[in-house]
Structures are given as C-alpha cells and as structure tokens.
Design an enzyme around this catalytic site. Structure first.
Site, mmCIF file in Angstrom:
data_model
loop_
_atom_site.group_PDB
_atom_site.id
_atom_site.type_symbol
_atom_site.label_atom_id
_atom_site.label_comp_id
_atom_site.label_asym_id
_atom_site.label_seq_id
_atom_site.Cartn_x
_atom_site.Cartn_y
_atom_site.Cartn_z
ATOM 1 N N CYS A 116 -1.595 1.458 -2.990
ATOM 2 C CA CYS A 116 -2.720 2.501 -2.982
ATOM 3 C C CYS A 116 -2.013 3.959 -2.746
ATOM 4 O O CYS A 116 -2.658 4.919 -3.490
ATOM 5 C CB CYS A 116 -3.775 2.431 -1.810
ATOM 6 S SG CYS A 116 -3.063 1.531 -0.304
ATOM 7 N N LYS A 142 -0.339 5.290 -5.959
ATOM 8 C CA LYS A 142 -1.426 5.216 -7.178
ATOM 9 C C LYS A 142 -2.268 6.365 -6.903
ATOM 10 O O LYS A 142 -2.675 7.038 -7.982
ATOM 11 C CB LYS A 142 -2.123 4.045 -6.977
ATOM 12 C CG LYS A 142 -2.928 3.720 -8.283
ATOM 13 C CD LYS A 142 -3.624 2.525 -8.292
ATOM 14 C CE LYS A 142 -4.381 2.159 -6.879
ATOM 15 N NZ LYS A 142 -4.667 0.721 -6.848
ATOM 16 N N GLU A 154 -26.296 14.949 -0.690
ATOM 17 C CA GLU A 154 -27.659 15.083 -0.377
ATOM 18 C C GLU A 154 -28.655 14.137 -1.104
ATOM 19 O O GLU A 154 -29.577 13.875 -0.635
ATOM 20 C CB GLU A 154 -28.190 16.510 -0.659
ATOM 21 C CG GLU A 154 -28.328 17.005 -2.167
ATOM 22 C CD GLU A 154 -28.812 18.242 -2.119
ATOM 23 O OE1 GLU A 154 -29.733 18.805 -1.318
ATOM 24 O OE2 GLU A 154 -28.263 19.366 -2.721
ATOM 25 N N CYS A 201 0.932 -1.202 0.089
ATOM 26 C CA CYS A 201 0.102 -0.159 -0.139
ATOM 27 C C CYS A 201 1.016 1.154 0.027
ATOM 28 O O CYS A 201 0.630 2.265 -0.917
ATOM 29 C CB CYS A 201 -0.918 -0.086 1.012
ATOM 30 S SG CYS A 201 -2.207 1.264 1.213
ATOM 31 N N GLU A 230 -8.291 1.699 -12.672
ATOM 32 C CA GLU A 230 -7.497 2.868 -12.181
ATOM 33 C C GLU A 230 -6.611 3.532 -12.980
ATOM 34 O O GLU A 230 -6.202 4.614 -13.408
ATOM 35 C CB GLU A 230 -7.188 2.522 -10.798
ATOM 36 C CG GLU A 230 -8.173 2.463 -9.849
ATOM 37 C CD GLU A 230 -7.771 2.041 -8.405
ATOM 38 O OE1 GLU A 230 -8.651 2.032 -7.525
ATOM 39 O OE2 GLU A 230 -6.749 1.482 -8.333
ATOM 40 N N HIS A 286 -27.291 21.038 1.576
ATOM 41 C CA HIS A 286 -27.754 21.598 0.126
ATOM 42 C C HIS A 286 -26.667 22.725 -0.085
ATOM 43 O O HIS A 286 -26.523 23.619 1.078
ATOM 44 C CB HIS A 286 -28.947 22.083 0.134
ATOM 45 C CG HIS A 286 -29.500 22.293 -1.391
ATOM 46 N ND1 HIS A 286 -29.522 21.676 -2.481
ATOM 47 C CD2 HIS A 286 -29.645 23.851 -1.748
ATOM 48 C CE1 HIS A 286 -29.554 22.612 -3.500
ATOM 49 N NE2 HIS A 286 -30.006 23.815 -2.944
ATOM 50 N N TYR A 324 -10.119 -3.555 -10.578
ATOM 51 C CA TYR A 324 -9.990 -2.257 -10.132
ATOM 52 C C TYR A 324 -8.402 -1.566 -10.499
ATOM 53 O O TYR A 324 -8.364 -0.342 -10.949
ATOM 54 C CB TYR A 324 -10.095 -2.040 -8.638
ATOM 55 C CG TYR A 324 -9.119 -2.533 -7.619
ATOM 56 C CD1 TYR A 324 -7.850 -1.853 -7.223
ATOM 57 C CD2 TYR A 324 -8.954 -3.954 -7.306
ATOM 58 C CE1 TYR A 324 -6.970 -2.377 -6.530
ATOM 59 C CE2 TYR A 324 -8.156 -4.416 -6.815
ATOM 60 C CZ TYR A 324 -7.156 -3.767 -6.229
ATOM 61 O OH TYR A 324 -6.099 -4.260 -5.370
#
Length: 448
Positions: free
Chosen positions: A48, A51, A442, A43, A182, A437, A178
C-alpha cells in the site's frame, strides 16, 4: 524467569507482527521477531505505501493537464519512470529503517532470517539456531497468487512492479479486484495502454454495484480496456521480448508485461505448521478463535495469514489486541463490523457498512440516497468525470448502515464519515449537520 528463551517469538515483521511485538515488549515481555525479507512487511515494502506513491505520481498526468484551464502555462511534460521508481524505493528504505528503530527502542530482538516452527513452543532459524518461546505469533501475511497455465511464468506480480527497469507501453492486467484496478489507473496515468482481463463478469466483487459500475464506465472512457469472461490459455514470448497473450472467448493481445493481480493467499508454505499441529481452513489460512489463538494453545496468528479481513489497519488492530490480551492483562477483541475500505483507482472509491444489496437482504426495507455530480474542479477543467455518493439507511430505525462513494478524495472523506456509521448515527443526524461549503464532502449532509 521462565525456562524459555523468550516470552514471545513473532514470525513476520509486517504491520501486525511489529505492532504485536512492540506492545508485548511494552507490557514487559521478552520479545524476538524474525523476518526473512525486509522489516515492514507487504504494506510498507511492496504494497500500500509504495503503491500509493505511484498513484500520486500517475495522477499528476491529469493534474498537469487540468492546470491549463486554471491559467497555468504548463509546457510540454515528460515522465521519467526511473526517477519515480528510485525515489519510491528510497522512501521504502527510510520507512524500513524507522520500523527497525521502533523495534530496537522497545528492546525487541530482530532476526533477519527465516524462522520455521519445530514444535508448539520452538522455532528454528535459517542459520540453524533453535529458539524456544512460551508464546509464538505467526504474522507472515499473504503472497500474490500466480495462476498456472502454459507460459504463466512470463508474467509478474505486484511484488515486481516496483522494480521494473523500464516503463511498459502495453500492459495486460489479470484480475478484477482492487490491485488490478489500482495498477490499471497507475499505468494508464503513466501513458501505457492498459487491458484488464478478468475470468469473471465484473470488477471489484463485494463493493456496491453502482459504485463499481461507475468506475468501470470512467475507466473505459479514459481508454482502459476490459475483457470479461476471458480466462487465460497461453502466454508466449515473442522474439523481441514482448508477450503474446491468448485467452478464451476473445482475440489475442500483444503486451510488454502481464501483471497477475488475481488475489493473495496466506503465506504459510514451509512454516512447519504441520509439525506444530496448527490447523488450516479450506482456504489454506490459519484457523484462529476470537482471541487470535490457533488450534495450538501456545501459537497465535494475526493479519492476512488468517481468513479474516485483509487490510493493514485490521492486522494492526489484531496485533494490538493479541498483545494486550496475552501480555497486558487487558482482554481485547477486534470488532469487524463497519470496517471502511478504499480502492485507490483513478478516481478512487471507498465504502463502509452494507452495500445496497446486502442491506436489502439483511434488513428488508431500506431507503437509498444518492448524489451524482461533477466536482467543481472537474467542471472548470472541462473534465466530464462524475462523482457518485450513496447512503443506505435502515427504514425502520433511520440509522445509516452504509456509505459508498467514488470521486476525488473519496477515501479521505469517507474516513471521517465512517465514524458516523460506526457510531450508528441516523440520517437525521447527517441532515442536522451544517454543510461545509464549497466542498465535495458537503453532499453527505445534503442528500435528499
């Protein structure tokens, strides 16, 4: 004092191994850890973290373009791969240092060399030193799978991307998971022409069908090409150093690099598991019970080297549970239900809980709510890219059993929403929450 050199010896200083080592040391155990590459594991060093930094870098291509519609006079832009690459590698080195400091602060002895099992309670370092430990934890993670066919040695894996000397102009990416999607977004953002080649007929198997279809649609609109049901046959190197890629069922492609993103396998080769009597499953992963114990009472394993969920936060939870259970007197087990996950594609997607198909198979009667919209920023920028949010509800109980989304900042939004799914909140609970908002999030409390 025991007759062993250490109470705990950890093989692998990735996220799971480091967490287990420092927590066990905090409980008073004498701990050592061995790492043959760099402290931090996949990682931090080659996964991760670097990346995600490349993802940020690539996304500036769209941000700079969109800025003009927001009144910014953006002059001609130019991307310098070497600058980003070197800055990312410098950040990786900084993080590696922090991991090392963490271990030192917890008085964990670090051996920066390979360690292999020589028995149920012993290991041998590459230097030749023999070490004994009452308990051994294997946390060696996974390793990219490189398919075998004629010329496959000309391809690279995700480990190599962070060290490319120059930025390729034409990229072929093998795989549909993935990692493939990615890096497709990353290279496309940097201006490369990207083709994803998949031996199957879909991307992101296991994710909700509508969400992954939306990513496919958006990716194709951006200019990323896809070849499905196209297993590789041969890669040959041209005289100019470029690659000629041949596949079944479609035309050949010339590329500057071929990136294999065809999955990851447990990193168990040469660890001496057979010598110690540690059993593997049919996928080559270490078999463990609910307490992370292998078939040998003194040997445990956590993270991607086991056949569970291959996510860094899961490995960290497993390392913590192991240390608390074995050394802290606090029996702990990891709950693998409703674990959120994300794909940092362009745009990103994220999900938690059951997909629509899984919910139908498990629950029978469900209700599905969706919101298909353009983010406010995309509207003003003139970008037609649409976000999609999806909520799956158990019709019998009104409990939200799944949330899936694709769009800007989807992982950031889903992290908070995953708490609600984990807590088994109902659709009525979402409806009763006042909207924030104007925001994209939302939409989760306005679904009808």
């Amino acid at each position: 004092m025991s007759n062993f050199d250490y109470d705990l010896f950890v093989i692998g200083a990735g996220s799971g191994g480091v967490r287990a080592a420092r927590i066990a040391a905090g409980h008073g155990a004498r701990v050592a850890i061995a790492e043959e590459h760099r402290v931090g594991g996949t990682c931090v060093i080659r996964g991760c973290v670097p990346k995600k930094l490349l993802v940020y870098g690539a996304h500036f291509a769209e941000d700079l373009s969109d800025a003009r519609q927001f009144g910014w006079d953006v002059k001609e832009t130019k991307f310098d791969w070497v600058v980003l690459r070197d800055n990312v590698l410098a950040e990786v080195a900084r993080l590696e240092g922090i991991y090392g400091e963490t271990l030192a602060n917890h008085k964990v002895e670090v051996f920066k060399e390979r360690a292999v099992l020589t028995g149920p309670q012993s290991v041998k370092l590459a230097s030749g030193r023999e070490i004994t430990a009452k308990t051994i934890l294997i946390a060696t993670g996974g390793w990219p799978v490189r398919p075998e066919f004629e010329g496959s040695e000309h391809g690279i894996t995700s480990n190599d991307v962070f060290h490319l000397e120059t930025l390729p102009k034409r990229v072929v990416i093998a795989g549909g998971g993935y990692i493939a999607n990615e890096f497709a977004g990353i290279f496309h953002g940097f201006g490369a022409h990207v083709t994803i080649v998949n031996r199957g007929d879909q991307i992101l198997r296991g994710y909700d069908e509508q969400i992954r279809d939306r990513l496919l649609q958006i990716s194709m609109t951006k200019g990323i090409e896809f070849r499905f049901n196209a297993p590789f046959e041969k890669i040959t190197k041209n005289e100019d150093g470029t690659l000629h890629v041949e596949m079944k069922g479609c035309d050949a492609i010339d590329a500057d690099i071929v990136l294999f993103a065809t999955g990851r396998a447990p990193n168990v080769t040469g660890l001496g598991l057979d010598v110690a009597g540690v059993a593997l499953n049919d996928k080559g992963a270490i078999n463990v019970d609910d307490d992370n114990k292998s078939s040998v009472d003194s040997i445990y394993a956590v993270g991607d080297v086991t056949d569970r969920i291959q996510l860094t936060p899961v490995a960290i939870r497993e390392g913590q549970a192991f240390a608390d259970t074995v050394f802290g007197g606090k029996p702990t087990r990891v709950d693998y239900t409703n674990v959120p996950s994300a794909v940092f594609s362009h745009p990103p997607l994220a999900g938690v809980g059951l997909t629509e198909a899984q919910a139908k198979n498990k629950l029978g009667t469900i209700r599905t709510y969706t919101s298909d919209f353009r983010a406010m920023k995309n509207v003003l920028a003139g970008r037609n890219e649409r976000a999609l949010y999806k909520m799956i509800v158990d019709a019998a109980t009104d409990v939200v059993v799944g949330l899936h989304m694709i769009g800007p900042d989807a992982p950031e939004i889903l992290q908070a929403a995953a708490v609600a799914v984990k807590a088994k909140l109902t659709k009525a609970d979402f409806d009763a929450t006042v909207a924030l908002h104007p925001s994209m999030a939302e939409e989760l409390v306005l679904l009808k």
